[in-house]
Motif scaffolding. Structure first.
Motif, PDB file in Angstrom:
ATOM      1  N   ARG A 674       0.343  -1.131  -0.360  1.00 35.75           N
ATOM      2  CA  ARG A 674      -0.338   0.028  -0.016  1.00 35.75           C
ATOM      3  C   ARG A 674       0.976   1.101   0.191  1.00 35.75           C
ATOM      4  NH1 ARG A 674      -3.844  -2.404   4.372  1.00 35.75           N
ATOM      5  NH2 ARG A 674      -5.271  -3.608   2.876  1.00 35.75           N
ATOM      6  N   SER A 677       2.781   1.566  -3.579  1.00 35.23           N
ATOM      7  CA  SER A 677       1.962   1.744  -5.017  1.00 35.23           C
ATOM      8  C   SER A 677       2.521   1.723  -6.448  1.00 35.23           C
ATOM      9  CB  SER A 677       1.114   3.616  -4.280  1.00 35.23           C
ATOM     10  OG  SER A 677       0.931   3.426  -3.841  1.00 35.23           O
ATOM     11  N   ALA A 718      -1.202  -4.681  -3.937  1.00 31.24           N
ATOM     12  CA  ALA A 718      -2.212  -4.158  -2.952  1.00 31.24           C
ATOM     13  C   ALA A 718      -3.682  -3.804  -4.079  1.00 31.24           C
ATOM     14  CB  ALA A 718      -2.379  -2.860  -2.376  1.00 31.24           C
TER      15      ALA A 718
END
Length: 719
Positions: A674, A677, A718
């Motif tokens: 997360r 990214s 993610a």
């Protein structure tokens, strides 16, 4: 009414031949006289040939009949000899009847002889079923329907519809038809495929086109290409001083070709920007082609650029695999020919490819084509991509180093594989028992430039790969944003070895960074400035100005006319750089791969120890003394934990110690994905978390089942 002169000349020899049955051997003189008469009135070659054959046959029959009567034989024998003479007369009548303009020859199907010839050539070279041995049909089954011919005193053309069975797509190109009928490509007009069914495309072919002559103004103002050239280009202050222009094709003031010649002097480097200014044109409308003589240069002016509409990737999918010479199709030259680059050379090894292109130039599309061609040719790929997530076809690579650290690891693995093959194959000739390998390095300047933390090690490895790897079946595909020496770590070795060992693709670069002169000169591409390639085609500004306020179309796709993506120059071994355009990606290349399982690298020591090798620096702290043997490399790789990252790094997981507990690792995996990214491989995640990939992979699968993360082609992200 008596017979006309033409009818008398046509039937007189036959009548005299029949009469020779009673006239005796003197009929030979009669037939000869008839032939001489036909010659005197300038009869056609078929008619003259028919007269001679008729006269000889009739003369022989006459002599035989005379001998039969003189010997006292039955007169019926002499009469029977008249039958061959009559047959000869009938044959002469049939031979000359086809020449009468009022009676065109027709076949049983109702086609004229001209239409029959056009259809025969089409079937022989384009559609089949007939096919000459050793030549491949352009597109089997592509029939020419609704044929219509238009003829005049100064022109001959035909129209028709290229028709295929339902579900197939027309792949016949204008250049193919022009090659079959031996005419310029400009004399073939094809309908826009967007406006017709995929299996039916209209075509118009001008077999003989009325010449269009340049209009010369009476006022003395230069208007023809030759006059404009002499007034503005060939003058001392022009772009090509001392040259004269000879036209080879003229279809209008904005559509012509010619040869520029300088008397006994080399033309040298030409600034296309200056030439466009001299001719009052845009740069994109002019193309130069070096000739065999340094004193000559081919010039082409285009009203609409020949490559504006592009060549669709899906239309040439059968040309993406490597042929027997080691070449694959990369695009289309400006003259319509297929642009090919070598990935291998039979009996020698692999080949290199040097790729230059700035942002939005089409460089990534070319790399995706190369990955697809390698996959279809059963070539294994090691991908080194410092800028993570930029190559859509990364899933076709046997090993993907995605991210700066991982990209350096991919270089180390490629070098280790070269050392492994050198240890196993002592013979100079590579026996090809192992698969060919391509090491694809995207954004190579991020590793090679002096400002990179991996500069010394990457430069040393790439220099050795470009020098030594070809004979071991390992080629290097290296892509940078500019041709500047700084992007290659100021290494003249890398550039020279790339160009010697294969081809080069030059696409558009940023202003001031695309010159191939001076320190950045490339033999065969002298004088080219890649920053002069415009980002749009002529008229694109007006097209953009027409605003569409209907809302965003989420299904809209880019067309070749929307920009000059992929337009540049292709330099192959032993040739000059020629303008070309890479294939237009009308479909994602990976969708054409079929079985997407990557081509495997052979089972060897370097491959078995790849995780340790990719994390083992191969030079000392000063960037010197590159490890030179596989044994030394494996020894260093097995000496304890790998050396930590050379530069500062932010670890989102913190300095926590490695843990094998499921519930401890899963939150850390989610937090890492997360915060980063970007997509990562399992090996990258394991390295960043300080554990092994063996512990990470089961946890990734469990998180995927919960829909907390996703996996695409081996890259985790993610959800």
């Amino acid at each position: 009414m008596g017979p006309t002169r033409a009818q008398f000349i046509q039937y007189a020899p036959a009548a005299l031949a029949v009469a020779s049955v009673t006239a005796g051997p003197w009929s030979a003189l009669t037939a000869a006289a008839a032939g001489a008469g036909a010659w005197a009135i300038d009869a056609s070659v078929p008619a003259l040939r028919s007269l001679i054959a008729c006269g000889i046959t009739a003369t022989g029959c006459g002599i035989a009949a005379h001998q039969a009567l003189a010997s006292g034989m039955n007169p019926l024998f002499a009469l029977g000899l008249a039958i061959p003479a009559g047959a000869a007369a009938l044959a002469h009548h049939r031979n000359t009847a086809a020449e009468l303009p009022a009676l065109p020859a027709t076949t049983t199907a109702g086609q004229t002889s001209q239409a029959q010839l056009i259809t025969a050539w089409w079937k022989e070279f384009i559609s089949g079923p007939t096919q000459t041995e050793g030549r491949k049909l352009i597109q089997a089954g592509a029939q020419l329907a609704h044929l219509a011919i238009e003829t005049g005193d100064d022109h001959v053309s035909f129209t028709g519809i290229i028709t295929l069975s339902q579900g197939q797509q027309v792949r016949v190109k204008a250049a193919d038809i022009a090659a079959v009928y031996q005419i310029p490509v400009s004399q073939v007009e094809m309908g826009d495929p967007k406006h017709y069914a995929p299996n039916a495309l209209p075509v118009t072919v001008h077999l003989k086109k009325a010449p269009q002559q340049p209009q010369i103004a009476a006022s003395g103002v230069p208007t023809t290409p030759e006059q404009l050239w002499a007034a503005y280009v060939g003058v001392p202050e022009g772009a090509m001083p001392g040259t004269t222009l000879t036209l080879t094709r003229y279809d209008g003031p904005l559509d012509w070709e010619g040869i520029a010649t300088r008397e006994r002097k080399a033309i040298g480097t030409v600034n296309i920007q200056d030439l466009a200014g001299n001719l009052d044109l845009e740069t994109i409308q002019i193309a130069l082609a070096p000739a065999d003589k340094p004193s000559q240069m081919g010039v082409r002016v285009m009203k609409e650029h020949a490559l504006m509409h592009g060549t669709m990737l899906s239309a040439v999918v059968d040309e993406l695999s490597m042929d027997s010479r080691g070449y694959v199709r990369l695009g289309t030259y400006i003259d319509g020919r297929a642009a090919l680059v070598p990935l291998a050379q039979p009996g020698s090894g692999a080949r290199h490819l040097y790729l230059v292109g700035g942002s939005r130039s089409g460089k990534s599309g070319v790399l995706e084509q190369v990955l697809l061609s390698a996959h279809k040719s059963r070539i294994a790929v090691i991908l080194s991509s410092p800028q993570a997530g930029t190559i859509a076809g990364a899933g076709l690579a046997a090993y993907c180093g995605d991210g700066l650290d991982e990209a350096m690891g991919a270089l180390r693995l490629a070098y280790a594989l070269m050392l492994d093959r050198e240890a196993r194959y002592r013979s100079p000739a590579f026996p090809f028992t192992d698969p060919l390998i391509l090491i694809v390095i995207d954004e190579a300047h991020m590793l090679l430039s002096v400002s990179s933390q991996y500069h010394a090690e990457a430069k040393a490895i790439v220099e050795q790969l470009t020098r030594r790897a070809l004979k071991r079946g390992i080629g290097v595909v290296l892509a940078t944003q500019t041709p500047l020496a700084e992007d290659l770590g100021n290494s003249s070795v890398i550039r020279s070895q790339l160009l010697i060992g294969g081809g080069a693709v030059f696409l558009r670069c940023a202003k001031g960074q695309g010159s191939l002169v001076g320190a950045n000169a490339v033999e065969g591409a002298e004088g080219i400035d890649l920053s002069r390639i415009p980002p749009q085609w002529p008229g694109q500004y007006a097209k953009v100005a027409d605003r569409d306020m209907s809302g965003l179309d989420t299904e809209a796709a880019a067309n070749p006319e929307d920009g000059t993506f992929g337009l540049g120059y292709l330099l192959t071994p032993g040739s000059q750089a020629v303008q070309f355009r890479s294939l237009h990606l009308d479909v994602p290349p990976i969708s054409l791969a079929g079985d997407k399982t990557p081509v495997a690298i052979e089972d060897c020591q370097a491959w078995r120890h790849r995780e340790a090798i990719t994390q083992t620096p191969m030079v000392d702290q000063r960037g010197k003394n590159l490890i030179g043997s596989l044994a030394d490399l494996l020894t260093k790789a097995q000496q304890g934990p790998p050396v930590p990252h050379q530069g500062a790094q932010t670890d989102p997981a913190g300095p926590a110690a490695p843990s094998d507990g499921q519930e401890l690792i899963k939150p850390r995996i989610l937090e890492l994905l997360r915060q980063e990214s970007i997509s990562m491989t399992a090996e990258t995640i394991a390295r960043k978390l300080g554990t092994s990939a063996k512990n990470i992979k089961p946890r990734l699968s469990e998180l995927k089942k919960r829909d907390e993360i996703t996996n695409e082609n081996g890259l985790w992200r993610a959800a």
